[in-house]
Design an enzyme around this catalytic site. Structure first.
Site, PDB file in Angstrom:
ATOM      1  N   GLU A   1      -8.739 -20.508  -3.306  1.00 23.64           N
ATOM      2  CA  GLU A   1      -8.652 -20.337  -1.860  1.00 23.64           C
ATOM      3  C   GLU A   1     -10.053 -20.221  -1.280  1.00 23.64           C
ATOM      4  OE1 GLU A   1      -5.804 -17.534  -0.450  1.00 23.64           O
ATOM      5  OE2 GLU A   1      -4.255 -18.198  -1.838  1.00 23.64           O
TER       6      GLU A   1
ATOM      7  N   LYS B   1      10.244   2.204   9.527  1.00 22.51           N
ATOM      8  CA  LYS B   1      10.921   2.138  10.824  1.00 22.51           C
ATOM      9  C   LYS B   1      11.989   1.044  10.870  1.00 22.51           C
ATOM     10  CE  LYS B   1       7.691  -0.789  13.442  1.00 22.51           C
ATOM     11  NZ  LYS B   1       6.864  -0.845  14.665  1.00 22.51           N
TER      12      LYS B   1
ATOM     13  N   SER C   1      -6.131  -8.946   0.350  1.00 19.84           N
ATOM     14  CA  SER C   1      -5.395  -7.879   1.024  1.00 19.84           C
ATOM     15  C   SER C   1      -4.339  -7.240   0.123  1.00 19.84           C
ATOM     16  CB  SER C   1      -4.748  -8.405   2.304  1.00 19.84           C
ATOM     17  OG  SER C   1      -3.932  -9.529   2.031  1.00 19.84           O
ATOM     18  N   LEU C   2      -3.566  -8.032  -0.586  1.00 22.42           N
ATOM     19  CA  LEU C   2      -2.598  -7.447  -1.506  1.00 22.42           C
ATOM     20  C   LEU C   2      -3.304  -6.639  -2.587  1.00 22.42           C
ATOM     21  CD1 LEU C   2      -0.067 -10.410  -1.986  1.00 22.42           C
ATOM     22  CD2 LEU C   2       0.284  -8.326  -0.657  1.00 22.42           C
TER      23      LEU C   2
ATOM     24  N   ARG D   1     -12.392 -10.994   6.036  1.00 29.78           N
ATOM     25  CA  ARG D   1     -11.719 -10.740   4.764  1.00 29.78           C
ATOM     26  C   ARG D   1     -11.703 -11.979   3.881  1.00 29.78           C
ATOM     27  NH1 ARG D   1      -6.444 -11.410   2.824  1.00 29.78           N
ATOM     28  NH2 ARG D   1      -5.747 -12.191   4.848  1.00 29.78           N
TER      29      ARG D   1
ATOM     30  N   HIS E   1      -3.996 -12.700  12.180  1.00 29.10           N
ATOM     31  CA  HIS E   1      -3.469 -12.569  10.822  1.00 29.10           C
ATOM     32  C   HIS E   1      -3.717 -11.201  10.204  1.00 29.10           C
ATOM     33  CE1 HIS E   1      -2.090 -13.909   6.941  1.00 29.10           C
ATOM     34  NE2 HIS E   1      -3.271 -13.770   6.370  1.00 29.10           N
TER      35      HIS E   1
ATOM     36  N   ARG F   1     -12.471 -18.248   6.526  1.00 28.58           N
ATOM     37  CA  ARG F   1     -11.380 -18.388   7.478  1.00 28.58           C
ATOM     38  C   ARG F   1     -11.839 -18.357   8.930  1.00 28.58           C
ATOM     39  NH1 ARG F   1      -6.392 -14.806   4.945  1.00 28.58           N
ATOM     40  NH2 ARG F   1      -5.712 -16.385   3.449  1.00 28.58           N
TER      41      ARG F   1
ATOM     42  N   ALA G   1       0.826  -1.205   0.000  1.00 31.88           N
ATOM     43  CA  ALA G   1       0.000   0.000   0.000  1.00 31.88           C
ATOM     44  C   ALA G   1       0.860   1.255   0.000  1.00 31.88           C
ATOM     45  CB  ALA G   1      -0.939  -0.011   1.203  1.00 31.88           C
TER      46      ALA G   1
ATOM     47  N   HIS H   1      -5.780 -16.520  11.097  1.00 30.65           N
ATOM     48  CA  HIS H   1      -5.500 -17.511  10.054  1.00 30.65           C
ATOM     49  C   HIS H   1      -5.576 -18.894  10.679  1.00 30.65           C
ATOM     50  CE1 HIS H   1      -3.638 -19.659   6.762  1.00 30.65           C
ATOM     51  NE2 HIS H   1      -3.744 -18.561   6.026  1.00 30.65           N
TER      52      HIS H   1
END
Length: 516
Positions: free
Chosen positions: A111, A32, A372-373, A367, A332, A267, A12, A223
């Site tokens: 998935e 960081k 997410s990616l 989710r 996760h 999940r 992101a 997860h």
């Protein structure tokens, strides 16, 4: 020329930076740790995207909303699903090499909760690592991007209610026309997590201290399958997508007892089924011993398709081509975060958020796997464009605008347990994990509030700053979990198991800081 500070260097953050720089902005990326030390680099399974002719955006949207337990935002889902093909093309232009077959077509995987095998991957099970490699190289090479590694952002600088930069922990202020928080989630809140150690909720805490709105912090995705051994190594859902089974020590496929899709159920369902089995004293295993032919053929397939997992499992002393792999759930992904619109704008002018730090409404209460990616890349690009058009500063921000003070705190009872990060992680795992109830949440909130009240006013180092951030996020997470009565998606109240998703104000005694 617009100036932009991006805090965080995962998919992101770097997508935001590259998009903004391509539009002429001066961009500073603050990490960081090393630029490559991100949750993105740990992502195994792949990226969900509509890239095959027999798939459709409508089906991807439907799968996303179905997984969200009815709380996903249809507009956000539509934007993300429709942006899949463009995102993949953009990633390839930055140097990402996805796995393809002999004819040059993407190798695709199935998935959980997807109605179609639309997940594409790189390096077998090293998709995030490949994306991180390529985006990091692109950012380092771009003349319009300055990379500052091993610099921890402490607070958002506000001037007249508008974000105008960030204050660094080691001193100094980076001034900018806009600030983007893309620091990932807060997996370090829990005793078992798939996240890297840098996932300490820094962006969320910065937003909270600045007074930005947050939402849905109670929705933490666990997860289902993490190697039950030191290191909490994630065993990708893609392994189950290839046919691996979840069994107890008797060989019983216990997930089928709670959901007809078994191993490929959503999940949250699978993770709770495993946790419940373990609570009953049963051992839980992932069985990948029969995915391909005999043992030798199966070993070759596993090493080729899942090289990273294969090395980790074998390093733990398990020949998973012939032996079952012990697994456990682990924290996760955080579905909630800093509330944004569909271009990443938060409730504070000039402050944006992207990726896991943001709450766009895409994920709702749960989710969809490998979204997410995709979300990070789609919204990162949108944020980069929107932040570049932010109004320019009228000069440098004065020294009195180096960040807001701490949130007001009530005087909590003294905690019997002394603070340590490990104690916090155990507390959250026990009382805000896969199953919660009012008594446990209230006790945990009182303990966390006591720990916060005893913290020194001055932060000594980065570890102490991370602890402060984790405690602040923990207070808000516990408050949100207490407020949401009923069970929905990843949020399960054992004292109110009926699906409702309704919320109610917390009793006054448990309110902590700003409202969630």
């Amino acid at each position: 020329m617009t100036s932009l500070v991006v805090v965080g260097s995962g998919i992101a953050g770097l997508t935001t930076a590259l998009r903004a720089a391509s539009l002429g902005a001066e961009v500073t990326v603050v990490a960081k740790a090393a630029l490559e030390d991100t949750a993105t680099a740990w992502a195994q399974g792949g990226i969900a995207a509509v890239t095959f002719p027999d798939d459709s955006v409508e089906d991807h949207v439907r799968d996303t909303l179905a997984a969200s337990a009815g709380l996903g935002d249809a507009a956000a889902a539509g934007i993300v699903a429709a942006g899949g093909a463009e995102v993949i093309a953009e990633l390839i232009s930055h140097g990402v090499v996805f796995d393809t077959d002999s004819s040059g077509r993407f190798v695709r995987g199935l998935e959980a909760a997807h109605s179609y095998p639309r997940v594409i991957h790189a390096g077998g099970d090293a998709t995030g690592l490949e994306i991180q490699r390529a985006l990091s190289a692109a950012a380092r090479a771009h003349d319009g991007i300055v990379v500052r590694e091993h610099e921890m952002a402490a607070d958002v600088v506000l001037d007249g209610g508008r974000a105008r930069g960030i204050r660094l922990l080691r001193g100094g202020v980076l001034h900018a026309d806009a600030v983007v928080l893309a620091t990932g989630g807060a997996g370090a809140l829990f005793a078992h997590t798939t996240n890297p150690s840098v996932a300490t909720g820094d962006g969320l805490a910065m937003a909270l201290r600045a007074g930005a709105a947050v939402a849905d912090l109670e929705f933490v995705q666990f997860h289902p399958t993490v190697l039950h051994a030191p290191g909490a190594f994630l065993v990708s859902e893609a392994v189950r997508g290839e046919g691996a089974l979840l069994v107890d020590e008797t060989g019983h496929r216990f997930v089928l007892d709670v959901h007809p899709d078994g191993e490929l159920a959503p999940r949250d369902v699978v993770a709770r089924a495993i946790a419940d089995a373990m609570a009953e004293g049963r051992q839980v295993f992932l069985d990948a011993t029969s995915l391909r032919g005999g043992t030798a053929e199966n070993a070759a397939f596993l090493a080729s398709r899942f090289p990273t997992i294969d090395r980790a499992v074998r390093a733990a002393g398990i020949d998973w081509s012939a032996q079952r792999v012990p697994v456990t759930p682990a924290a996760h992904y955080l579905m909630g975060g800093v509330v944004t619109d569909l271009d990443g704008r938060t409730s504070i002018p000039g402050l944006f958020a992207a990726g896991e730090t943001a709450r766009t409404g895409l994920h709702g209460a749960n989710r969809l796997a490998s979204n997410s990616l995709l979300e990070g890349a789609v919204f990162g690009s949108r944020v980069g464009a929107a932040a570049t058009s932010a109004p320019r500063s009228r000069g440098r921000v004065g020294p009195d605008a180096a960040g807001p003070g701490p949130l007001p705190r009530q005087a909590p009872p003294r905690a019997d347990l002394p603070f340590s990060r490990r104690a916090l992680q155990r507390l959250l795992w026990d009382h805000a994990g896969l199953r919660r109830d009012a008594i446990g949440l209230t006790r945990a909130a009182a303990t966390v509030a006591s720990w916060r009240a005893s913290r020194p006013a001055q932060v000594a180092d980065a570890a102490a700053a991370e602890d402060d951030n984790l405690l602040l996020v923990a207070e808000h997470l516990l408050a949100a979990a207490h407020a949401r009565r009923g069970s929905v998606g990843a949020h399960v109240r054992s004292d109110d198991p009926f699906t409702s998703g309704k919320t109610a104000p917390l009793p006054e005694a448990t309110l902590i800081g700003a409202p969630c």
